[in-house]
Design an enzyme around this catalytic site. Structure first.
Site, PDB file in Angstrom:
ATOM      1  N   ASP A  61      -5.234 -12.698   3.695  1.00  0.00           N
ATOM      2  CA  ASP A  61      -6.444 -12.169   4.312  1.00  0.00           C
ATOM      3  C   ASP A  61      -7.698 -12.377   3.474  1.00  0.00           C
ATOM      4  OD1 ASP A  61      -5.232 -10.433   2.553  1.00  0.00           O
ATOM      5  OD2 ASP A  61      -5.224  -8.718   3.900  1.00  0.00           O
ATOM      6  N   HIS A  96       0.815  -1.225   0.000  1.00  0.00           N
ATOM      7  CA  HIS A  96       0.000   0.000   0.000  1.00  0.00           C
ATOM      8  C   HIS A  96       0.851   1.278   0.000  1.00  0.00           C
ATOM      9  CE1 HIS A  96      -3.597  -2.301   0.400  1.00  0.00           C
ATOM     10  NE2 HIS A  96      -3.309  -2.736   1.612  1.00  0.00           N
ATOM     11  N   HIS A 123      -6.732  -7.016  -0.261  1.00  0.00           N
ATOM     12  CA  HIS A 123      -6.782  -5.580  -0.522  1.00  0.00           C
ATOM     13  C   HIS A 123      -5.966  -5.255  -1.778  1.00  0.00           C
ATOM     14  CE1 HIS A 123      -7.311  -5.972   3.898  1.00  0.00           C
ATOM     15  NE2 HIS A 123      -8.277  -5.094   3.676  1.00  0.00           N
TER      16      HIS A 123
END
Length: 307
Positions: free
Chosen positions: A245, A123, A162
């Protein structure tokens, strides 16, 4: 030459995010425990230096980080990204370990390398920390391979739940790279990026958004398209952002992956790597915030890489 090695460092446990943060030291302890149980070869990570970090990050951002680190105290870089006195070394070990893994693979000292460090990296953009991430480890590794090893085509694959917005940002205008990311639909999960319409400055980005509630069948359809694009690209090196995740036991998301899905995907990536780049893969730990899910997913990934 060893076919598979791992890179890690105990000092990555010194990144103290506080007792209630999702990204805590137990995550790395879990993965390091798996490495020990599986009796996998281990090499200590090296720290990235300033020149390494400048491959993909803006000088002003790095200067601002150094000012924060110099205070030797707990601080928030944003609402999700916390640092402590041990964070500078930990984050530089994460970035340096990713570059070190590229060196090992491209020198022929190993075929495949797994980098078990923290904090994660996918990120972190060129100009800011976010989402628990400080440096863009896999993006830096790709640029290291291109700029310093002279490769012509490097692919980064991201299967964290994500979207790897930071890696996408770092490689957006890099025509020698291909970034492919599967993740939960941007409309239903942070950071809200990763739509199929985001294709990079040189058609070098492929996003594979997945609906909340989807599982193995949807994942395999998406990644069969992604792996076909990867093989057409003919990468000389494959780098993986390995997040766990998307597992059904991780309540941070709504995907329903199992350990078997991580094994299938890792094995499929290995198959393309054997055909395109002599089997060369560098994989770096990203997310995974449930103990059972992280242990199951990481074990499956390691088993598929190590066999």
């Amino acid at each position: 030459m060893s076919s598979f090695v791992t890179i890690t460092h105990e000092d990555c446990l010194g990144h103290d995010t506080g007792p209630h943060h999702r990204e805590r030291p137990w995550r790395l302890e879990t993965v390091r425990g798996l490495i020990d149980e599986m009796e996998l070869p281990v090499i200590e990570a090296r720290e990235a230096n300033d020149e390494d970090l400048l491959l993909g990050h803006d000088p002003a951002y790095l200067e601002a980080l150094e000012e924060v680190f110099a205070r030797q105290e707990h601080a928030d870089l944003d609402s999700d990204t916390h640092v402590s006195p041990g964070s500078r070394r930990a984050s530089r070990l994460g970035a340096g370990g990713a570059l070190q893994a590229v060196d090992l693979v491209l020198s022929g000292e190993a075929k495949r390398v797994f980098v078990a460090t923290r904090p994660p990296g996918h990120h972190a953009t060129r100009t800011r920390a976010m989402g628990f991430c400080i440096y863009g480890n896999t993006g830096l590794a790709a640029l290291h391979a291109l700029e310093r090893h002279g490769l012509s085509r490097v692919a980064v694959l991201d299967f964290d739940v994500h979207h790897g917005n930071g890696t996408q940002d770092i490689l957006w205008d890099e025509p020698r790279s291909l970034f492919i990311s599967s993740h939960q639909e941007p409309k239903s999960l942070w950071p809200g990026t990763g739509a199929r319409s985001e294709t990079g400055a040189h058609d070098n980005v492929l996003n594979l958004p997945l609906a909340s509630g989807s599982g193995a069948s949807e994942m395999k359809v998406a990644w069969e398209d992604g792996l076909a694009r990867l093989e057409a690209f003919k990468p000389e090196l494959i780098i993986v952002s390995a997040g766990f995740d998307a597992h059904r036991e991780d309540d941070i998301s709504g995907l329903l992956w199992t350990a078997g899905d991580y094994w299938w995907l890792t094995n499929a990536i290995r198959s393309v790597a054997r055909r395109c780049c002599e089997g060369r893969i560098v994989s770096c730990l990203e997310g995974g915030y449930n103990p059972t899910a992280l242990a199951e997913g990481a074990a499956a990934h390691l088993e598929a890489l190590a066999r």
